[in-house]
Motif scaffolding. Structure first.
Motif, PDB file in Angstrom:
ATOM      1  N   VAL A   7      11.698   5.540 -13.693  1.00  0.00           N
ATOM      2  CA  VAL A   7      12.513   4.835 -12.568  1.00  0.00           C
ATOM      3  C   VAL A   7      11.496   4.315 -11.673  1.00  0.00           C
ATOM      4  CG1 VAL A   7      13.928   5.272 -10.537  1.00  0.00           C
ATOM      5  CG2 VAL A   7      14.664   6.391 -12.742  1.00  0.00           C
ATOM      6  N   LEU A   8      11.454   3.001 -11.122  1.00  0.00           N
ATOM      7  CA  LEU A   8      10.663   2.694  -9.975  1.00  0.00           C
ATOM      8  C   LEU A   8      11.408   2.271  -8.819  1.00  0.00           C
ATOM      9  CD1 LEU A   8       8.373   0.136 -12.233  1.00  0.00           C
ATOM     10  CD2 LEU A   8       7.887   2.671 -11.588  1.00  0.00           C
ATOM     11  N   VAL A   9      11.397   2.781  -7.748  1.00  0.00           N
ATOM     12  CA  VAL A   9      11.670   2.153  -6.555  1.00  0.00           C
ATOM     13  C   VAL A   9      11.024   1.176  -6.066  1.00  0.00           C
ATOM     14  CG1 VAL A   9      12.552   2.256  -4.243  1.00  0.00           C
ATOM     15  CG2 VAL A   9      12.796   4.521  -5.940  1.00  0.00           C
ATOM     16  N   LYS A  10      11.405  -0.149  -6.398  1.00  0.00           N
ATOM     17  CA  LYS A  10      10.461  -1.443  -6.420  1.00  0.00           C
ATOM     18  C   LYS A  10      10.026  -1.832  -4.914  1.00  0.00           C
ATOM     19  CE  LYS A  10      12.432  -3.687 -10.400  1.00  0.00           C
ATOM     20  NZ  LYS A  10      13.190  -4.806 -11.164  1.00  0.00           N
ATOM     21  N   PRO A  11       9.110  -2.346  -4.963  1.00  0.00           N
ATOM     22  CA  PRO A  11       8.447  -2.857  -3.498  1.00  0.00           C
ATOM     23  C   PRO A  11       9.592  -3.332  -2.410  1.00  0.00           C
ATOM     24  CG  PRO A  11       6.940  -3.505  -5.193  1.00  0.00           C
ATOM     25  CD  PRO A  11       8.217  -3.231  -6.043  1.00  0.00           C
ATOM     26  N   ASP A  12      10.314  -3.858  -3.066  1.00  0.00           N
ATOM     27  CA  ASP A  12      11.760  -4.322  -2.046  1.00  0.00           C
ATOM     28  C   ASP A  12      12.251  -2.980  -1.290  1.00  0.00           C
ATOM     29  OD1 ASP A  12      12.417  -4.108  -4.552  1.00  0.00           O
ATOM     30  OD2 ASP A  12      14.307  -5.262  -4.286  1.00  0.00           O
ATOM     31  N   GLY A  13      12.484  -1.988  -2.221  1.00  0.00           N
ATOM     32  CA  GLY A  13      13.117  -0.932  -2.001  1.00  0.00           C
ATOM     33  C   GLY A  13      12.325   0.049  -0.783  1.00  0.00           C
ATOM     34  N   VAL A  14      10.867  -0.102  -1.125  1.00  0.00           N
ATOM     35  CA  VAL A  14      10.057   0.773  -0.427  1.00  0.00           C
ATOM     36  C   VAL A  14      10.126   0.115   1.057  1.00  0.00           C
ATOM     37  CG1 VAL A  14       7.489   1.314  -0.035  1.00  0.00           C
ATOM     38  CG2 VAL A  14       8.948   1.549  -2.273  1.00  0.00           C
ATOM     39  N   ARG A  63       5.618 -10.479 -11.485  1.00  0.00           N
ATOM     40  CA  ARG A  63       4.355  -9.942 -11.589  1.00  0.00           C
ATOM     41  C   ARG A  63       3.943  -9.705 -10.052  1.00  0.00           C
ATOM     42  NH1 ARG A  63      -0.149 -12.519 -14.957  1.00  0.00           N
ATOM     43  NH2 ARG A  63       0.159 -13.948 -13.313  1.00  0.00           N
ATOM     44  N   ALA A  64       3.870 -10.915  -9.571  1.00  0.00           N
ATOM     45  CA  ALA A  64       3.616 -11.214  -8.008  1.00  0.00           C
ATOM     46  C   ALA A  64       4.370 -10.200  -7.209  1.00  0.00           C
ATOM     47  CB  ALA A  64       3.661 -12.747  -7.545  1.00  0.00           C
ATOM     48  N   PHE A  65       5.817 -10.014  -7.279  1.00  0.00           N
ATOM     49  CA  PHE A  65       6.461  -9.083  -6.677  1.00  0.00           C
ATOM     50  C   PHE A  65       6.140  -7.683  -6.924  1.00  0.00           C
ATOM     51  CE2 PHE A  65      10.642  -6.781  -7.415  1.00  0.00           C
ATOM     52  CZ  PHE A  65      10.963  -6.479  -6.317  1.00  0.00           C
ATOM     53  N   ILE A  66       6.372  -7.278  -8.151  1.00  0.00           N
ATOM     54  CA  ILE A  66       5.976  -5.928  -8.534  1.00  0.00           C
ATOM     55  C   ILE A  66       4.641  -5.205  -8.173  1.00  0.00           C
ATOM     56  CG2 ILE A  66       5.189  -6.086 -10.934  1.00  0.00           C
ATOM     57  CD1 ILE A  66       7.990  -4.146  -9.748  1.00  0.00           C
ATOM     58  N   THR A  67       3.761  -6.368  -8.055  1.00  0.00           N
ATOM     59  CA  THR A  67       2.471  -5.732  -7.440  1.00  0.00           C
ATOM     60  C   THR A  67       2.108  -6.043  -5.940  1.00  0.00           C
ATOM     61  OG1 THR A  67       1.279  -7.969  -7.778  1.00  0.00           O
ATOM     62  CG2 THR A  67       1.171  -6.071  -9.616  1.00  0.00           C
ATOM     63  N   SER A  68       3.142  -6.487  -5.197  1.00  0.00           N
ATOM     64  CA  SER A  68       3.039  -7.146  -3.854  1.00  0.00           C
ATOM     65  C   SER A  68       3.005  -5.957  -2.930  1.00  0.00           C
ATOM     66  CB  SER A  68       4.065  -7.991  -3.468  1.00  0.00           C
ATOM     67  OG  SER A  68       5.288  -7.055  -3.533  1.00  0.00           O
TER      68      SER A  68
END
Ligand code: DAT
Ligand code: MG
Length: 150
Positions: A7-14, A63-68
């Motif tokens: 599971v990933l809490v993606k950068p938007d969730g963080v 990719r830009a989003f998930i590494t942001s």
């Protein structure tokens, strides 16, 4: 048969302060956590993790989003955890996700859908190996297990 899922809490969730609420839903459902970390993906890891999507037109944006920014990676273990997490997450596009699912309750946009969950036990093993060393995964027995699974 026990299986494992990433599971990933993606950068938007963080960024939106949803780490606790997202993990809380999985924890409250009865899933057993075996690994957890805050980290940031780089381009190489994003390309490996999303290997099936690298040729898709949306991949550069993904990719830009998930590494942001930072994300939370979590590993869960147990019978049918892949399907349980997928159902708790809801459909890929929050617009289509069932009310009550994480993606419906916390999002409105396909490219900002808050959470990742592996799509099969094989993907779970592959993805967990990308994010965790063996020493970071704990095998532990939960005292409440008989109250969660018959
Ligand atoms: P899931 O995350 O439900 O497993 P997926 O593996 O098909 O969905 O896609 C991975 C992520 O890529 C998804 O969570 C959001 C993004 N994505 C998928 N399809 C997309 C599209 N057509 N346009 C933009 N982003 C997309
Ligand atoms: Mg997927």
């Amino acid at each position: 048969m026990s299986e494992r899922t990433l599971v990933l809490v993606k950068p938007d969730g963080v960024q939106r302060g949803l780490i606790g609420q997202v993990l809380s839903r999985l924890e409250a459902r009865g899933l057993k956590l075996i690994g957890l970390k805050l980290m940031q993906m780089d381009d190489a890891l994003a390309t490996q993790h999303y290997a099936e999507h690298t040729e898709k037109p949306f991949f550069p944006g993904l990719r830009a989003f998930i590494t942001s920014g930072p994300l939370v990676a979590a590993a869960f273990e147990g019978e049918k955890v892949v399907q349980i997490v997928r159902n708790t997450m809801g459909a890929t596009n929050p617009v289509d996700a069932a009310p009550g699912s994480i993606r419906a309750d916390f999002g409105v946009d396909l490219g900002r859908n808050v959470i990742h969950g592996s799509d099969s036990p094989e993907s779970g093993e592959r993805e967990i190996a990308l994010f965790f060393d063996d020493a970071e995964l704990l095998s532990w027995s939960r005292d409440t297990e008989p109250w969660i699974r018959e």
